[in-house]
Design a protein around this motif. Structure first.
Motif, PDB file in Angstrom:
ATOM      1  N   VAL A  17       0.837  -1.200   0.000  1.00 14.00           N
ATOM      2  CA  VAL A  17       0.000   0.000   0.000  1.00 14.00           C
ATOM      3  C   VAL A  17       0.874   1.252   0.000  1.00 14.00           C
ATOM      4  CG1 VAL A  17      -1.782   1.271   1.261  1.00 14.00           C
ATOM      5  CG2 VAL A  17      -1.879  -1.217   1.139  1.00 14.00           C
ATOM      6  N   GLN A  18       1.998   1.194   0.692  1.00 11.09           N
ATOM      7  CA  GLN A  18       2.913   2.330   0.678  1.00 11.09           C
ATOM      8  C   GLN A  18       3.386   2.653  -0.734  1.00 11.09           C
ATOM      9  OE1 GLN A  18       5.731   1.139   3.967  1.00 11.09           O
ATOM     10  NE2 GLN A  18       5.842   3.356   4.169  1.00 11.09           N
ATOM     11  N   GLU A  19       3.705   1.608  -1.501  1.00  9.44           N
ATOM     12  CA  GLU A  19       4.170   1.827  -2.869  1.00  9.44           C
ATOM     13  C   GLU A  19       3.057   2.377  -3.743  1.00  9.44           C
ATOM     14  OE1 GLU A  19       7.558   1.339  -4.028  1.00  9.44           O
ATOM     15  OE2 GLU A  19       7.509   1.597  -1.844  1.00  9.44           O
ATOM     16  N   LEU A  20       1.820   1.920  -3.510  1.00 12.65           N
ATOM     17  CA  LEU A  20       0.686   2.485  -4.235  1.00 12.65           C
ATOM     18  C   LEU A  20       0.534   3.964  -3.920  1.00 12.65           C
ATOM     19  CD1 LEU A  20      -2.027  -0.315  -3.793  1.00 12.65           C
ATOM     20  CD2 LEU A  20      -0.833   0.301  -5.913  1.00 12.65           C
ATOM     21  N   ALA A  21       0.670   4.312  -2.647  1.00 12.12           N
ATOM     22  CA  ALA A  21       0.526   5.712  -2.242  1.00 12.12           C
ATOM     23  C   ALA A  21       1.618   6.574  -2.858  1.00 12.12           C
ATOM     24  CB  ALA A  21       0.551   5.822  -0.717  1.00 12.12           C
ATOM     25  N   LEU A  22       2.837   6.041  -2.961  1.00 10.67           N
ATOM     26  CA  LEU A  22       3.945   6.794  -3.532  1.00 10.67           C
ATOM     27  C   LEU A  22       3.780   7.035  -5.027  1.00 10.67           C
ATOM     28  CD1 LEU A  22       6.971   5.162  -1.662  1.00 10.67           C
ATOM     29  CD2 LEU A  22       6.104   7.494  -1.376  1.00 10.67           C
ATOM     30  N   PHE A 106       9.358   1.653   8.302  1.00 12.88           N
ATOM     31  CA  PHE A 106       8.433   1.871   7.192  1.00 12.88           C
ATOM     32  C   PHE A 106       8.921   2.957   6.225  1.00 12.88           C
ATOM     33  CE2 PHE A 106       5.309  -0.301   9.994  1.00 12.88           C
ATOM     34  CZ  PHE A 106       4.934  -1.287   9.097  1.00 12.88           C
ATOM     35  N   GLU A 107       9.913   3.725   6.637  1.00 10.06           N
ATOM     36  CA  GLU A 107      10.500   4.714   5.733  1.00 10.06           C
ATOM     37  C   GLU A 107      11.578   4.112   4.841  1.00 10.06           C
ATOM     38  OE1 GLU A 107      11.873   7.701   8.411  1.00 10.06           O
ATOM     39  OE2 GLU A 107       9.956   8.778   8.443  1.00 10.06           O
ATOM     40  N   LEU A 108      11.959   2.850   5.078  1.00 14.15           N
ATOM     41  CA  LEU A 108      12.971   2.198   4.258  1.00 14.15           C
ATOM     42  C   LEU A 108      12.460   1.988   2.839  1.00 14.15           C
ATOM     43  CD1 LEU A 108      14.170  -0.606   6.707  1.00 14.15           C
ATOM     44  CD2 LEU A 108      15.444   1.453   6.073  1.00 14.15           C
ATOM     45  N   PRO A 109      13.350   1.909   1.854  1.00 10.50           N
ATOM     46  CA  PRO A 109      12.930   1.561   0.495  1.00 10.50           C
ATOM     47  C   PRO A 109      12.230   0.212   0.477  1.00 10.50           C
ATOM     48  CG  PRO A 109      15.197   2.355   0.520  1.00 10.50           C
ATOM     49  CD  PRO A 109      14.796   2.181   1.953  1.00 10.50           C
ATOM     50  N   PHE A 110      11.317   0.047  -0.456  1.00  9.90           N
ATOM     51  CA  PHE A 110      10.503  -1.161  -0.524  1.00  9.90           C
ATOM     52  C   PHE A 110      11.363  -2.418  -0.620  1.00  9.90           C
ATOM     53  CE2 PHE A 110       7.969  -4.109  -3.330  1.00  9.90           C
ATOM     54  CZ  PHE A 110       7.136  -4.552  -2.316  1.00  9.90           C
ATOM     55  N   GLN A 111      12.385  -2.402  -1.463  1.00  5.61           N
ATOM     56  CA  GLN A 111      13.224  -3.591  -1.636  1.00  5.61           C
ATOM     57  C   GLN A 111      13.951  -3.954  -0.351  1.00  5.61           C
ATOM     58  OE1 GLN A 111      13.243  -5.673  -4.192  1.00  5.61           O
ATOM     59  NE2 GLN A 111      11.674  -4.377  -5.139  1.00  5.61           N
ATOM     60  N   GLU A 112      14.270  -2.961   0.474  1.00  8.49           N
ATOM     61  CA  GLU A 112      14.907  -3.239   1.758  1.00  8.49           C
ATOM     62  C   GLU A 112      13.914  -3.878   2.729  1.00  8.49           C
ATOM     63  OE1 GLU A 112      18.081  -3.128   4.692  1.00  8.49           O
ATOM     64  OE2 GLU A 112      17.926  -3.253   2.513  1.00  8.49           O
ATOM     65  N   ASP A 139      -7.450  -4.143   3.220  1.00  9.32           N
ATOM     66  CA  ASP A 139      -7.282  -2.995   4.109  1.00  9.32           C
ATOM     67  C   ASP A 139      -6.221  -2.065   3.537  1.00  9.32           C
ATOM     68  OD1 ASP A 139      -9.088  -4.215   5.789  1.00  9.32           O
ATOM     69  OD2 ASP A 139      -7.575  -4.938   7.204  1.00  9.32           O
ATOM     70  N   TRP A 140      -6.344  -0.772   3.866  1.00  7.38           N
ATOM     71  CA  TRP A 140      -5.376   0.212   3.400  1.00  7.38           C
ATOM     72  C   TRP A 140      -4.246   0.313   4.426  1.00  7.38           C
ATOM     73  CZ3 TRP A 140      -4.951   2.312  -1.300  1.00  7.38           C
ATOM     74  CH2 TRP A 140      -4.083   3.399  -1.478  1.00  7.38           C
ATOM     75  N   ASN A 141      -3.419  -0.712   4.483  1.00  8.45           N
ATOM     76  CA  ASN A 141      -2.265  -0.686   5.381  1.00  8.45           C
ATOM     77  C   ASN A 141      -1.218  -1.691   4.949  1.00  8.45           C
ATOM     78  OD1 ASN A 141      -2.034  -3.220   7.131  1.00  8.45           O
ATOM     79  ND2 ASN A 141      -4.202  -2.735   7.436  1.00  8.45           N
ATOM     80  N   ASP A 142      -0.006  -1.455   5.354  1.00  7.43           N
ATOM     81  CA  ASP A 142       1.059  -2.451   5.338  1.00  7.43           C
ATOM     82  C   ASP A 142       1.391  -2.761   6.788  1.00  7.43           C
ATOM     83  OD1 ASP A 142       1.235  -2.419   2.574  1.00  7.43           O
ATOM     84  OD2 ASP A 142       2.889  -0.980   2.530  1.00  7.43           O
ATOM     85  N   ASN A 213       1.578  -1.463  12.245  1.00 12.62           N
ATOM     86  CA  ASN A 213       0.806  -1.078  11.068  1.00 12.62           C
ATOM     87  C   ASN A 213       1.244   0.273  10.525  1.00 12.62           C
ATOM     88  OD1 ASN A 213      -1.054  -3.343  11.233  1.00 12.62           O
ATOM     89  ND2 ASN A 213      -1.950  -2.303  12.991  1.00 12.62           N
ATOM     90  N   CYS A 214       1.220   0.398   9.208  1.00 15.13           N
ATOM     91  CA  CYS A 214       1.472   1.670   8.536  1.00 15.13           C
ATOM     92  C   CYS A 214       0.264   1.992   7.670  1.00 15.13           C
ATOM     93  CB  CYS A 214       2.722   1.574   7.671  1.00 15.13           C
ATOM     94  SG  CYS A 214       3.047   3.052   6.683  1.00 15.13           S
ATOM     95  N   TYR A 215      -0.317   3.191   7.873  1.00 11.39           N
ATOM     96  CA  TYR A 215      -1.483   3.631   7.108  1.00 11.39           C
ATOM     97  C   TYR A 215      -1.060   4.807   6.217  1.00 11.39           C
ATOM     98  CZ  TYR A 215      -3.643   1.055  10.951  1.00 11.39           C
ATOM     99  OH  TYR A 215      -3.956   0.099  11.882  1.00 11.39           O
ATOM    100  N   PRO A 216      -0.674   4.542   4.960  1.00 13.37           N
ATOM    101  CA  PRO A 216      -0.171   5.615   4.093  1.00 13.37           C
ATOM    102  C   PRO A 216      -1.281   6.584   3.704  1.00 13.37           C
ATOM    103  CG  PRO A 216       0.450   3.425   3.277  1.00 13.37           C
ATOM    104  CD  PRO A 216      -0.600   3.229   4.324  1.00 13.37           C
TER     105      PRO A 216
END
Length: 261
Positions: A17-22, A106-112, A139-142, A213-216
């Motif tokens: 979801v974070q990547e979708l938000a970005l 959760f601020e790390l790059p996705f691949q990390e 759900d809208w979360n990672d 949980n992270c809610y972008p």
């Protein structure tokens, strides 16, 4: 923080979801839309009927105030199933460090972050929980879910090594959470008029899991739900707000108490 039935012991892989938000979406993907969400259950904080009870643990350990605070605790459990704890004994340093480590993860790059992704047949690790079909609305979360105590339950290959202090912080935090849990369960037992200490003592060797949980940000927040309403089947659930919780649904939790630190 729950025990799950066998058919919920794994989760299908889904997009971050974070990547979708970005990607700066203008609309929410269809798979996340819940047009029956009824405003996501958010209530006005100005309405006194929705003020979660406040329990001061320092009053529970003080002989002069203990009985009145035990009554408050009893009513909070009976009428709400949830309460906010203050002076609970978990150090401010531990709370702030845990908040910081979750934020940094959760601020790390996705691949990390994917280095600690869920593996087939397991809910543990980084991903999203309880995805059991390709048609399921998400759900809208990672999240990242880890087993903390007892120590032999830990799968350290899923414990992030980045941020560098993550593991040490989580170890210390989970120990302090266990101490606070044992204490509050003891007082809940007292509030029920019981003297048997076996209930609180059973939490000494209990299972302690953590879900972060992270809610972008969302382009259509009124059409999604960060996490569906649910009843935890664990003995007790503690919530730590990292600055992203938005209100609390008014529905009671069926099995255990929700404590907001």
């Amino acid at each position: 923080m729950d025990s799950k039935s066998d058919n919920l012991e794994s989760s299908l892989p889904v997009p971050s979801v974070q990547e979708l938000a970005l990607s700066r979406l203008e609309k929410v993907p269809q798979r996340y839309i819940r047009d029956d969400a009824d405003g996501n259950g958010i209530t006005s904080p100005s309405d006194p009927s929705f003020c979660v009870p406040l329990i001061d643990v320092s009053k529970l350990v003080n002989a002069e105030t203990q009985q009145s605070e035990l009554q408050n605790l009893h009513l909070a459990c009976k009428d709400w199933g949830a309460f906010q704890m203050v002076n609970h004994g978990i150090s401010t340093t531990s709370l702030k460090n845990m908040q910081n480590q979750v934020k940094r993860f959760f601020e790390l790059p996705f691949q990390e972050k994917k280095r600690w992704a869920q593996k087939p047949g397991s809910l543990e690790g980084y991903g999203q929980a309880f995805v059991i079909s390709e048609e399921q609305i998400l759900d809208w979360n990672d999240m990242i879910f880890l087993k903390c105590l007892p120590t032999q339950n830990r799968k350290l290959d899923l414990w992030p090594q980045n941020p560098p202090e993550f593991r040490e912080t989580l170890e210390r935090y989970s120990e302090e959470v266990r101490d606070a849990t044992i204490s509050i369960v003891k007082f809940i037992t007292m509030a029920l008029g019981l003297e048997d200490t076996q209930i609180s003592e059973s939490f000494q060797e209990g299972l302690y899991d953590i879900r972060m949980n992270c809610y972008p940000p969302c382009p259509e927040p009124e059409r999604v739900v960060g996490i569906l309403p649910h009843a935890d089947i664990s003995g007790i659930t503690l919530l730590l707000d990292c600055g992203i919780l938005q209100g609390c649904r008014s529905s009671k939790m069926e099995n255990g108490s929700m404590l907001n630190l």
